[in-house]
Motif scaffolding. Sequence first.
Motif, PDB file in Angstrom:
ATOM      1  N   ILE A   1      -9.133   1.248   4.389  1.00 39.56           N
ATOM      2  CA  ILE A   1      -8.303   0.337   5.173  1.00 39.56           C
ATOM      3  C   ILE A   1      -6.941   0.156   4.512  1.00 39.56           C
ATOM      4  CG2 ILE A   1      -8.040  -2.070   5.921  1.00 39.56           C
ATOM      5  CD1 ILE A   1     -11.104  -2.085   6.384  1.00 39.56           C
ATOM      6  N   SER A   2      -6.928   0.011   3.186  1.00 43.91           N
ATOM      7  CA  SER A   2      -5.647  -0.166   2.496  1.00 43.91           C
ATOM      8  C   SER A   2      -4.798   1.105   2.571  1.00 43.91           C
ATOM      9  CB  SER A   2      -5.881  -0.572   1.039  1.00 43.91           C
ATOM     10  OG  SER A   2      -6.659   0.385   0.341  1.00 43.91           O
TER      11      SER A   2
ATOM     12  N   ASN B   1       0.200   3.523   8.060  1.00 43.51           N
ATOM     13  CA  ASN B   1       0.737   2.925   9.283  1.00 43.51           C
ATOM     14  C   ASN B   1       2.139   2.382   9.062  1.00 43.51           C
ATOM     15  OD1 ASN B   1       0.525   1.775  12.048  1.00 43.51           O
ATOM     16  ND2 ASN B   1       0.529  -0.169  10.931  1.00 43.51           N
ATOM     17  N   HIS B   2       2.377   1.775   7.897  1.00 39.69           N
ATOM     18  CA  HIS B   2       3.723   1.263   7.599  1.00 39.69           C
ATOM     19  C   HIS B   2       4.716   2.428   7.501  1.00 39.69           C
ATOM     20  CE1 HIS B   2       6.721  -1.592   6.220  1.00 39.69           C
ATOM     21  NE2 HIS B   2       7.033  -0.763   5.230  1.00 39.69           N
TER      22      HIS B   2
ATOM     23  N   ASN C   1       0.806  -1.223   0.000  1.00 37.43           N
ATOM     24  CA  ASN C   1       0.000   0.000   0.000  1.00 37.43           C
ATOM     25  C   ASN C   1       0.841   1.276   0.000  1.00 37.43           C
ATOM     26  OD1 ASN C   1      -1.889  -2.016   2.101  1.00 37.43           O
ATOM     27  ND2 ASN C   1      -2.627  -1.397   0.083  1.00 37.43           N
TER      28      ASN C   1
ATOM     29  N   LYS D   1      -6.682   1.911  11.752  1.00 37.09           N
ATOM     30  CA  LYS D   1      -6.746   0.695  10.934  1.00 37.09           C
ATOM     31  C   LYS D   1      -7.548  -0.394  11.652  1.00 37.09           C
ATOM     32  CE  LYS D   1      -3.730  -3.072   9.421  1.00 37.09           C
ATOM     33  NZ  LYS D   1      -2.338  -3.573   9.369  1.00 37.09           N
TER      34      LYS D   1
ATOM     35  N   ASN E   1      -3.446   1.415   6.011  1.00 41.46           N
ATOM     36  CA  ASN E   1      -2.441   0.355   6.180  1.00 41.46           C
ATOM     37  C   ASN E   1      -1.090   0.835   5.656  1.00 41.46           C
ATOM     38  OD1 ASN E   1      -1.676  -2.279   6.966  1.00 41.46           O
ATOM     39  ND2 ASN E   1      -1.846  -2.999   4.857  1.00 41.46           N
TER      40      ASN E   1
END
Length: 254
Positions: free
Chosen positions: A55-56, A62-63, A6, A235, A59
């Motif tokens: 969500i993607s 968040n990474h 993502n 998330k 995600n």
Amino acid sequence: MLRHANILGYLGSDMASRNSCTQLLLVAHYHPLGSLYDHLNRQTLTLDHCLLLLISAVNGLNHLHSELHGTQGKPAIAHRDIKTKNILVKNNGECVIADLGLAVTHRQGHIDLGNNLRVGTRRYMPPEVLDESINKESFESFLKSDMYAFGLVMWEVTRRCSSSGRAEPYRPPYHDVVPADPGFDDMRKIVCVDQHRPVIPNHWSGHPTLVGMAKLMKECWHHSAMVRLTALRLKKSLVRLEGAIKPANNKVDL
């Protein structure tokens, strides 16, 4: 360790000369559906697709925000220009985060602001950036700025979700209170002084999932940065909402 499903895949870069002009080339993965901004302008969304997009995207965020330790680790990265035009849509309906030109990195307690002190797109700037009260010595401040902007992205995406046979037309955040190209003063008055936030459509109140999403975006764009959700918390909350409405193996119709 920056490679992630993502986050836009980087392939390489080059510098060339053409007609006595220097060209800087950046090569990345190609996603023919274009930006999330384009996608939202083209079509309305099912609730499943809306959640998949969000969500993607979170995600990937968040990474970026996570520092990974070890010999193959990565610094934590704050994007600083989260908006629908900097998020691309893959053929499978997921999103990738793109354009890290304003990013700030943090590794082992050290913040690297680089040489670029620009702070992003005015429409998406949080109150602490607009009133210049952000603590640039605290990396957490930059992460919270990203979450404010992501809350606005959530609003843009969710408005295009069809519920009870109705979806709102695409509009950028604060479309009803600032000009098409707002200045710092325009945004500072609306966001900091008036503490105005995007209007939640009335018809969302009849749908439990949309009510839950409205609550999450409000927590993301809260005036106080310390109250805002982290990318990981958001998330997990979105995944819970998704789990309440459909089996994990449902397919999204593009």
